[in-house]
Design an enzyme around this catalytic site. Structure first.
Site, PDB file in Angstrom:
ATOM      1  N   GLU A  76     -43.071 -15.967  10.541  1.00  0.00           N
ATOM      2  CA  GLU A  76     -42.831 -14.967  11.575  1.00  0.00           C
ATOM      3  C   GLU A  76     -41.925 -15.477  12.691  1.00  0.00           C
ATOM      4  O   GLU A  76     -41.794 -14.834  13.727  1.00  0.00           O
ATOM      5  CB  GLU A  76     -44.170 -14.476  12.144  1.00  0.00           C
ATOM      6  CG  GLU A  76     -44.967 -13.689  11.123  1.00  0.00           C
ATOM      7  CD  GLU A  76     -46.289 -13.157  11.651  1.00  0.00           C
ATOM      8  OE1 GLU A  76     -46.767 -13.606  12.728  1.00  0.00           O
ATOM      9  OE2 GLU A  76     -46.861 -12.280  10.975  1.00  0.00           O
TER      10      GLU A  76
ATOM     11  N   VAL B   5     -50.784 -15.007   2.559  1.00  0.00           N
ATOM     12  CA  VAL B   5     -50.804 -15.589   1.220  1.00  0.00           C
ATOM     13  C   VAL B   5     -49.649 -16.582   1.146  1.00  0.00           C
ATOM     14  O   VAL B   5     -48.504 -16.246   1.470  1.00  0.00           O
ATOM     15  CB  VAL B   5     -50.661 -14.510   0.130  1.00  0.00           C
ATOM     16  CG1 VAL B   5     -50.561 -15.138  -1.248  1.00  0.00           C
ATOM     17  CG2 VAL B   5     -51.826 -13.531   0.197  1.00  0.00           C
TER      18      VAL B   5
ATOM     19  N   ASN C 214     -40.640  -7.101   9.009  1.00  0.00           N
ATOM     20  CA  ASN C 214     -41.280  -7.663   7.820  1.00  0.00           C
ATOM     21  C   ASN C 214     -41.377  -6.588   6.727  1.00  0.00           C
ATOM     22  O   ASN C 214     -42.450  -6.080   6.416  1.00  0.00           O
ATOM     23  CB  ASN C 214     -42.660  -8.220   8.179  1.00  0.00           C
ATOM     24  CG  ASN C 214     -43.267  -9.027   7.060  1.00  0.00           C
ATOM     25  OD1 ASN C 214     -42.797  -9.005   5.917  1.00  0.00           O
ATOM     26  ND2 ASN C 214     -44.334  -9.744   7.375  1.00  0.00           N
TER      27      ASN C 214
ATOM     28  N   TYR D 238     -47.943  -2.386   2.460  1.00  0.00           N
ATOM     29  CA  TYR D 238     -48.930  -1.548   3.140  1.00  0.00           C
ATOM     30  C   TYR D 238     -48.732  -0.072   2.813  1.00  0.00           C
ATOM     31  O   TYR D 238     -49.697   0.661   2.588  1.00  0.00           O
ATOM     32  CB  TYR D 238     -48.887  -1.776   4.650  1.00  0.00           C
ATOM     33  CG  TYR D 238     -49.223  -3.199   5.044  1.00  0.00           C
ATOM     34  CD1 TYR D 238     -50.197  -3.931   4.366  1.00  0.00           C
ATOM     35  CD2 TYR D 238     -48.562  -3.827   6.079  1.00  0.00           C
ATOM     36  CE1 TYR D 238     -50.499  -5.239   4.720  1.00  0.00           C
ATOM     37  CE2 TYR D 238     -48.868  -5.126   6.451  1.00  0.00           C
ATOM     38  CZ  TYR D 238     -49.837  -5.833   5.769  1.00  0.00           C
ATOM     39  OH  TYR D 238     -50.131  -7.116   6.123  1.00  0.00           O
TER      40      TYR D 238
END
Length: 159
Positions: free
Chosen positions: A27, A88, A125, A132
């Site tokens: 990130e 992950v 992202n 999602y």
């Protein structure tokens, strides 16, 4: 390979911290991680901790983790779960580890009578956003998240 979701223990604090650093690096915010292993041990695994952590193992190896806590919706009049981290490791991506972790937390939310499961994602992202959306999650574009931390928080609290 066999995928197992298990509750994290104090012995996992170093592993969790390492994956927190991996997530922060992804990130572009590794410089913001100030937590130590001791911090993780004493905050996440204290008897009065308000947070929970899970470890996902694939073939006996740690593949990812999730940290979450109980939230509350006044509009629903019910508790919810806020997912703080879902991560992950790159070599395990594409093996359904993230989906398995998220499904496990969704099952906990349903078992606990929660009204919602929520989380945040960085707007750049796209792989996470696509994931999602693929599982039916809906973005809450009308809400803007605000934060106070560090000295700003201390100054405001002091009046």
């Amino acid at each position: 390979m066999n995928t197992v979701i298990r509750r994290a223990t104090r012995d996992d604090a170093g592993l969790i911290l390492a994956m927190i650093a991996e997530l922060a690096d992804y990130e572009k915010a590794l410089h913001e991680v100030v937590a130590s292993q001791h911090d993780i041990e004493t905050s996440l695994f204290a008897a009065d901790s308000k947070s929970e952590a899970l470890i996902c193992e694939i073939g006996g190896e740690a593949a990812g983790y999730a940290v979450f806590f109980t939230s509350y919706s006044t509009w629903l009049g019910r508790n919810g779960i806020y997912l703080e981290d879902l991560y992950v490791s790159p070599r395990f991506r594409g093996q359904k580890a993230g989906k398995t972790l998220l499904r496990h937390i969704a099952q906990l939310a349903v078992e606990r009578g929660c009204g919602r499961l929520e989380w945040s994602v960085l707007d750049w992202n796209q792989p996470a956003i696509d994931f999602y959306l693929s599982i039916g999650a809906a973005p809450q574009d009308e809400w803007v998240r605000y934060r106070m931390e560090g000295q700003v928080l201390r100054d405001f609290a002091a009046g």
